[in-house]
Design an enzyme around this catalytic site. Sequence first.
Site, PDB file in Angstrom:
ATOM      1  N   GLU A   1       6.552  15.295 156.691  1.00  0.00           N
ATOM      2  CA  GLU A   1       5.180  15.164 157.183  1.00  0.00           C
ATOM      3  C   GLU A   1       4.291  14.458 156.167  1.00  0.00           C
ATOM      4  O   GLU A   1       3.498  13.579 156.528  1.00  0.00           O
ATOM      5  CB  GLU A   1       4.598  16.530 157.530  1.00  0.00           C
ATOM      6  CG  GLU A   1       5.175  17.125 158.793  1.00  0.00           C
ATOM      7  CD  GLU A   1       4.574  18.478 159.149  1.00  0.00           C
ATOM      8  OE1 GLU A   1       3.791  19.031 158.337  1.00  0.00           O
ATOM      9  OE2 GLU A   1       4.882  18.978 160.232  1.00  0.00           O
TER      10      GLU A   1
ATOM     11  N   GLU B   1      12.054  24.162 155.988  1.00  0.00           N
ATOM     12  CA  GLU B   1      10.587  24.067 155.938  1.00  0.00           C
ATOM     13  C   GLU B   1      10.134  23.102 154.836  1.00  0.00           C
ATOM     14  O   GLU B   1       9.181  22.342 155.023  1.00  0.00           O
ATOM     15  CB  GLU B   1       9.967  25.448 155.738  1.00  0.00           C
ATOM     16  CG  GLU B   1       8.470  25.469 155.832  1.00  0.00           C
ATOM     17  CD  GLU B   1       7.920  25.054 157.185  1.00  0.00           C
ATOM     18  OE1 GLU B   1       6.964  24.240 157.202  1.00  0.00           O
ATOM     19  OE2 GLU B   1       8.426  25.515 158.223  1.00  0.00           O
TER      20      GLU B   1
END
Length: 118
Positions: free
Chosen positions: A66, A59
């Site tokens: 991102e 994660e």
Amino acid sequence: MSSFRFALQGLSAVIKKEKNIKIHLLAAVIVVIASFLFGLSALEWMFILFCIFGMLSLELINSALEKTIDLITEDFHPLAKYAKDVSAAAVLLYALMTVIIGSVIFLPKLISLFRTLI
């Protein structure tokens, strides 16, 4: 020593800014509590810890990717979308694996617990 401090700053920043990491941390706390309550074996603990830390690490990588893509371009670009989608898919697959492993470990214990209660 500064690299350790930077890593902790990164972890703190992600926890403050990213909703998904909070969800994963909550799930991890619940799983750790359940693991203590059910008295997991050392091998079961190893699988649980591998799942938790692997999920959190993946994660973090997804969030970093991102943000890097967002830094490179604010415009929609098919390759940026592809990279973000593939990174999210990696997290999804790992999450699916953790659910399967958790089910293999906890379902027999839960079934046994309910049988003794009935």
